[in-house]
Write a protein that holds these residues in place. Structure first.
Motif, PDB file in Angstrom:
ATOM      1  N   SER A  85      -0.378 112.836  72.540  1.00  0.00           N
ATOM      2  CA  SER A  85       0.981 113.366  72.662  1.00  0.00           C
ATOM      3  C   SER A  85       1.250 114.582  71.788  1.00  0.00           C
ATOM      4  CB  SER A  85       1.989 112.268  72.327  1.00  0.00           C
ATOM      5  OG  SER A  85       1.948 111.234  73.292  1.00  0.00           O
ATOM      6  N   THR A  86       0.295 114.989  70.945  1.00  0.00           N
ATOM      7  CA  THR A  86       0.531 116.211  70.178  1.00  0.00           C
ATOM      8  C   THR A  86       0.585 117.437  71.089  1.00  0.00           C
ATOM      9  OG1 THR A  86      -1.844 116.455  69.713  1.00  0.00           O
ATOM     10  CG2 THR A  86      -0.494 115.356  68.036  1.00  0.00           C
ATOM     11  N   PHE A  87       0.173 117.267  72.349  1.00  0.00           N
ATOM     12  CA  PHE A  87       0.250 118.386  73.297  1.00  0.00           C
ATOM     13  C   PHE A  87       1.658 118.522  73.890  1.00  0.00           C
ATOM     14  CE2 PHE A  87      -0.891 120.979  76.990  1.00  0.00           C
ATOM     15  CZ  PHE A  87      -1.802 121.860  76.414  1.00  0.00           C
ATOM     16  N   LYS A  88       2.488 117.493  73.755  1.00  0.00           N
ATOM     17  CA  LYS A  88       3.815 117.516  74.384  1.00  0.00           C
ATOM     18  C   LYS A  88       4.693 118.674  73.925  1.00  0.00           C
ATOM     19  CE  LYS A  88       4.008 112.529  75.358  1.00  0.00           C
ATOM     20  NZ  LYS A  88       4.545 111.225  74.922  1.00  0.00           N
ATOM     21  N   PRO A  89       4.765 118.987  72.623  1.00  0.00           N
ATOM     22  CA  PRO A  89       5.613 120.114  72.223  1.00  0.00           C
ATOM     23  C   PRO A  89       5.229 121.432  72.882  1.00  0.00           C
ATOM     24  CG  PRO A  89       5.075 118.772  70.314  1.00  0.00           C
ATOM     25  CD  PRO A  89       4.228 118.265  71.445  1.00  0.00           C
ATOM     26  N   ILE A  90       3.943 121.612  73.166  1.00  0.00           N
ATOM     27  CA  ILE A  90       3.508 122.841  73.841  1.00  0.00           C
ATOM     28  C   ILE A  90       4.098 122.904  75.245  1.00  0.00           C
ATOM     29  CG2 ILE A  90       1.468 124.039  74.745  1.00  0.00           C
ATOM     30  CD1 ILE A  90      -0.065 122.921  72.310  1.00  0.00           C
ATOM     31  N   SER A 138      -1.688 114.872  83.844  1.00  0.00           N
ATOM     32  CA  SER A 138      -2.073 114.109  82.645  1.00  0.00           C
ATOM     33  C   SER A 138      -2.325 115.019  81.448  1.00  0.00           C
ATOM     34  CB  SER A 138      -3.322 113.269  82.926  1.00  0.00           C
ATOM     35  OG  SER A 138      -4.434 114.104  83.195  1.00  0.00           O
ATOM     36  N   LEU A 139      -2.356 116.325  81.675  1.00  0.00           N
ATOM     37  CA  LEU A 139      -2.586 117.263  80.574  1.00  0.00           C
ATOM     38  C   LEU A 139      -1.573 117.078  79.458  1.00  0.00           C
ATOM     39  CD1 LEU A 139      -4.100 119.814  79.503  1.00  0.00           C
ATOM     40  CD2 LEU A 139      -2.371 121.182  80.696  1.00  0.00           C
ATOM     41  N   VAL A 140      -0.333 116.800  79.803  1.00  0.00           N
ATOM     42  CA  VAL A 140       0.723 116.692  78.802  1.00  0.00           C
ATOM     43  C   VAL A 140       0.532 115.475  77.903  1.00  0.00           C
ATOM     44  CG1 VAL A 140       2.319 115.314  80.198  1.00  0.00           C
ATOM     45  CG2 VAL A 140       3.226 116.895  78.465  1.00  0.00           C
ATOM     46  N   LEU A 141      -0.219 114.494  78.363  1.00  0.00           N
ATOM     47  CA  LEU A 141      -0.503 113.304  77.551  1.00  0.00           C
ATOM     48  C   LEU A 141      -1.854 113.420  76.860  1.00  0.00           C
ATOM     49  CD1 LEU A 141       0.774 110.527  79.992  1.00  0.00           C
ATOM     50  CD2 LEU A 141       2.052 111.913  78.344  1.00  0.00           C
ATOM     51  N   GLY A 142      -2.397 114.632  76.836  1.00  0.00           N
ATOM     52  CA  GLY A 142      -3.655 114.858  76.128  1.00  0.00           C
ATOM     53  C   GLY A 142      -4.860 114.834  77.030  1.00  0.00           C
ATOM     54  N   GLY A 143      -4.686 115.173  78.310  1.00  0.00           N
ATOM     55  CA  GLY A 143      -5.788 115.099  79.261  1.00  0.00           C
ATOM     56  C   GLY A 143      -6.811 116.207  79.128  1.00  0.00           C
ATOM     57  N   ALA A 157       8.728 119.076  60.154  1.00  0.00           N
ATOM     58  CA  ALA A 157       8.599 118.675  61.553  1.00  0.00           C
ATOM     59  C   ALA A 157       7.226 118.064  61.750  1.00  0.00           C
ATOM     60  CB  ALA A 157       8.780 119.885  62.478  1.00  0.00           C
ATOM     61  N   ALA A 158       7.128 117.041  62.595  1.00  0.00           N
ATOM     62  CA  ALA A 158       5.834 116.372  62.769  1.00  0.00           C
ATOM     63  C   ALA A 158       5.750 115.733  64.145  1.00  0.00           C
ATOM     64  CB  ALA A 158       5.608 115.325  61.689  1.00  0.00           C
ATOM     65  N   LYS A 159       4.520 115.662  64.645  1.00  0.00           N
ATOM     66  CA  LYS A 159       4.266 114.999  65.930  1.00  0.00           C
ATOM     67  C   LYS A 159       2.933 114.291  65.858  1.00  0.00           C
ATOM     68  CE  LYS A 159       5.153 113.840  70.122  1.00  0.00           C
ATOM     69  NZ  LYS A 159       4.411 112.587  69.846  1.00  0.00           N
ATOM     70  N   THR A 160       2.906 113.058  66.333  1.00  0.00           N
ATOM     71  CA  THR A 160       1.673 112.277  66.387  1.00  0.00           C
ATOM     72  C   THR A 160       1.137 112.244  67.816  1.00  0.00           C
ATOM     73  OG1 THR A 160       2.866 110.218  66.770  1.00  0.00           O
ATOM     74  CG2 THR A 160       2.410 110.811  64.477  1.00  0.00           C
ATOM     75  N   GLY A 161      -0.097 111.788  67.957  1.00  0.00           N
ATOM     76  CA  GLY A 161      -0.688 111.647  69.283  1.00  0.00           C
ATOM     77  C   GLY A 161      -1.840 110.670  69.269  1.00  0.00           C
ATOM     78  N   THR A 162      -1.955 109.901  70.335  1.00  0.00           N
ATOM     79  CA  THR A 162      -3.051 108.943  70.503  1.00  0.00           C
ATOM     80  C   THR A 162      -3.618 109.118  71.898  1.00  0.00           C
ATOM     81  OG1 THR A 162      -1.891 107.362  69.081  1.00  0.00           O
ATOM     82  CG2 THR A 162      -3.724 106.517  70.395  1.00  0.00           C
ATOM     83  N   SER A 163      -4.939 109.284  72.001  1.00  0.00           N
ATOM     84  CA  SER A 163      -5.536 109.438  73.325  1.00  0.00           C
ATOM     85  C   SER A 163      -5.465 108.117  74.088  1.00  0.00           C
ATOM     86  CB  SER A 163      -6.997 109.902  73.214  1.00  0.00           C
ATOM     87  OG  SER A 163      -7.780 108.958  72.515  1.00  0.00           O
ATOM     88  N   ASN A 164      -5.491 108.205  75.417  1.00  0.00           N
ATOM     89  CA  ASN A 164      -5.308 107.011  76.250  1.00  0.00           C
ATOM     90  C   ASN A 164      -6.340 105.932  75.976  1.00  0.00           C
ATOM     91  OD1 ASN A 164      -3.053 107.969  77.566  1.00  0.00           O
ATOM     92  ND2 ASN A 164      -4.226 108.955  79.199  1.00  0.00           N
TER      93      ASN A 164
END
Length: 680
Positions: free
Chosen positions: A365-370, A469-474, A559-566
């Motif tokens: 999900s770190t790709f979401k802000p982009i 799925s790119l937006v979720l880190g695809g 500001a911060a954003k986390t992300g976990t791959s599927n």
């Protein structure tokens, strides 16, 4: 008659001058002496490159420190090793007289037309002369000396003696010289025991030891060159078809890098060396005595390394994530302040040599802000409503088919819950998946990829490989590129490409190159400010993370954003202030999945500890708030419902189904895809 006499005298004068010059040339040629064999074999190590931190006081690495070289007689070198070197470097070695005229002529033409005098075209004999007898300056007279001395050397030494000199002194990268030392360093064996594939790998390295290093970023290119060596060996009858096939199929394991004694910030240092080699060439790094002042802040680097080492075993025990990486960047300049590529560079069990900060992994999900910033560029705002409900995003799949497989795509959320209508602010702050997929569709996949590239993401090169799925880190990206992209948000939409070097000095202290900033606006101020405002909004984030999560720092704007791959192979966090960006990753180099936990539990504590240590040393700066915009109920598809849109029916079905099942908003039916805005 007078003209004839004058003409004869002129011709005589010219002929005399030519004979005089020719005589001088022969005298000069005769003066060029071949040193004794034992002198040739003592390789002269020139002034090497030294790499420093940003103060110019802390030495990170001396490329010539602890130079290692072990000699071996040519009779004891593996046949494959000798054949591989000849096949790729000088296939006519045993038939020419020290140089090949066609190669020499080609090099002369290129050098004269470009005036660079950098073209090689050297035989193995010429390389021995160049490396062991002559100075390394590439001038026309030096090239002529090289040719003459090569012919002389070919007359006084046997071919095997020349090949022995070559194999015993050629550089293989770092402080490793000679095939015996290279064989022991890379494979843990004598060069007499080298296999065909191992020999092909070693023969691949001398052309560009840094670029083709098995510990560097170009393993695929090394594989291609190794295969080319095997092809040349086959074409020149050094090996059979059967041996060629076996060489291609052979799996080779490289030992952990050992030429690193006395090094500091090793992952960063070898990243810098790779950049320098691309710009200046391998020979310059080894021979010119450069002093490189890098951007590294060693105090931040030390803290980052200590924290990475501390959390390695903790995350291994708790989450089965034994490795990590950290990057710190100055968003105002692009300077890389710290780079940690593993919890321990020297840990062989985790392949610690590999720089995970540069490896391509799924960012979750770190790709979401982009993506959301691309959507803001199209006029959507943080108060725009999206809809969090089960939706099938492949129009050809049944509307009520809420599964994801090779054909259909219907993502869920990390908590398996759906929230219905939700503002973009809350959807991004709480990292809700379904609205993010809707956002990517509205922004456009092609547009989002182009936008990501403008922010500094360089790895999403083939658009046909990516979908919603790119937006979720695809897609696969590097931590360095992601931290650099977030620096655009931190810097109010201005991009400064990441940079590891401040200046380069020659051996006399003269500055021969210095970093020149090249800032460019790649994101409107409002879009950048909206992203920073949302990612620092603890109230909006609280329903998902709690009010006192590691992401919340009460006394500073962060500001911060986390992300976990599927597949739970990667967890990320990227946080920033207006003057600092810190990104961190936790996972396993072999892509083994971790425990099914979110990034907030796995990687955030490590990031927070580093932030707590270094942020107080930075001046307090606040984000510039975005302009206040009226609440919007901007519907989909540029302001109107287009029933012809391929996504319309499935989205409409998913939303109406959610409304019917909850019965909470059924009475608000307006004919629009969205109900009226709710208080969020």
């Amino acid at each position: 008659m007078v003209k004839k006499i004058l003409g004869s005298r002129a011709s005589l004068a010219i002929a005399t001058a030519l004979l005089f010059l020719l005589g001088l040339f022969f005298l000069w040629t005769a003066s060029l002496r071949i040193p004794a064999l034992e002198d040739i074999s003592e390789r002269r190590i020139d002034q090497s490159t030294k790499i420093y931190d940003r103060t110019g006081e802390i030495l990170l690495y001396d490329m010539a420190r602890d130079v290692r070289r072990a000699e071996i007689s040519i009779e004891n070198v593996s046949y494959y090793a000798k054949a591989a070197a000849i096949a790729i470097e000088d296939k006519n070695f045993y038939s020419h007289r020290g140089f090949e005229f066609r190669s020499f002529l080609r090099a002369v033409i290129v050098n004269l037309t470009t005036l660079s005098f950098s073209q090689g075209g050297s035989t193995i004999t010429q390389q021995v002369v160049k490396n062991s007898i002559l100075t390394k300056d590439k001038t026309p007279t030096r090239k002529l000396k090289e040719l003459i001395l090569a012919i002389k050397l070919d007359n006084v030494l046997s071919k095997d003696e020349i090949l022995s000199l070559y194999l015993n002194e050629i550089p293989y990268g770092g402080t490793i010289y000679g095939i015996e030392e290279a064989s022991r360093s890379f494979f843990g064996k004598s060069s007499s025991e080298l296999t065909l594939a191992e020999s092909a790998y070693l023969a691949s390295l001398p052309k560009a030891p840094t670029y083709y290093s098995p510990y560097g970023l170009h393993r695929e290119e090394l594989e291609v060159r190794k295969n080319r060596v095997l092809s040349e060996m086959l074409a020149n009858d050094f090996i059979s078809e059967e041996e060629y096939g076996a060489g291609l199929a052979e799996v080779v394991d490289f030992k952990t890098r050992t030429d690193t004694r006395g090094i500091r910030a090793p992952h960063f240092v070898f990243f810098v060396i790779d950049q320098l080699a691309k710009k200046y060439g391998e020979d310059v790094l080894l021979e010119s005595g450069l002093k490189v002042i890098t951007t590294l802040d060693y105090s931040i680097q030390e803290e980052a390394e200590a924290i990475a080492k501390k959390y390695g075993p903790i995350n291994k025990e708790k989450f089965n994530g034994e490795n990590n990486a950290i990057v710190a960047i100055d968003p105002k300049t692009g300077d890389i302040w710290a780079m940690v590529g593993s919890r321990d560079y020297f840990n062989t069990e985790i392949d610690g040599n590999f720089n995970a900060a540069l490896g391509h992994r799924q960012p979750g999900s770190t790709f979401k802000p982009i993506v959301y910033s691309a959507l803001f560029n199209k006029g959507y705002t943080d108060s725009t409503l999206l809809f969090d409900a089960p939706i099938q995003f492949v129009p050809s799949c049944a509307q009520d088919n809420f599964v994801t497989d090779e054909t259909c795509y219907s993502p869920g959320n990390y908590d398996d819950k759906f929230r219905g209508p939700i503002t973009i602010r809350n959807a991004l702050a709480q990292s809700i998946n379904v609205p993010a997929v809707e956002a990517l569709y509205l922004a456009g996949v092609k547009n989002a990829i182009s936008h990501a590239e403008s922010l500094g993401i360089e790895s999403l090169t083939d658009i046909k490989n990516y979908g919603l799925s790119l937006v979720l880190g695809g897609g696969s990206v590097s931590l360095l590129d992601m931290a650099s992209a977030y620096s655009v948000f931190a810097n109010d939409g201005i991009r400064n490409p990441h940079n590891p070097i401040i200046r380069v000095e020659d051996s006399s202290g003269n500055i021969i190159d210095s970093f020149i900033a090249s800032p460019s606006r790649v994101l409107p101020e409002q879009s950048a400010r909206l992203i920073s405002d949302i990612l620092s909004d603890n109230s909006a984030r609280t329903p998902a993370y709690g009010s006192n999560s590691p992401l919340y720092i009460s006394l500073r704007d962060v500001a911060a954003k986390t992300g976990t791959s599927n597949d739970y192979k990667d967890t990320w966090i990227i946080g920033y202030t207006p003057n600092l960006v810190v990104g961190a990753w936790v996972g396993n180099n072999d892509n083994t999945p971790m425990e099914k936990k979110v990034a907030g539990l796995i990687v955030s504590p490590m990031w927070r500890e580093l932030i707590d240590k270094i942020l107080p040393t930075f001046p307090a700066e606040n984000f510039i708030p975005p302009e206040k915009e009226p609440p919007t109920n901007k519907p989909l598809f540029d302001g109107q419902l287009l029933s012809s849109d391929p996504q319309y029916n499935n989205w409409q079905y998913g939303i109406q189904r959610w409304l019917f099942m909850t019965d909470s908003l059924a009475s608000q039916g307006t004919g629009n895809l969205y109900p009226q805005p709710l208080a969020q």
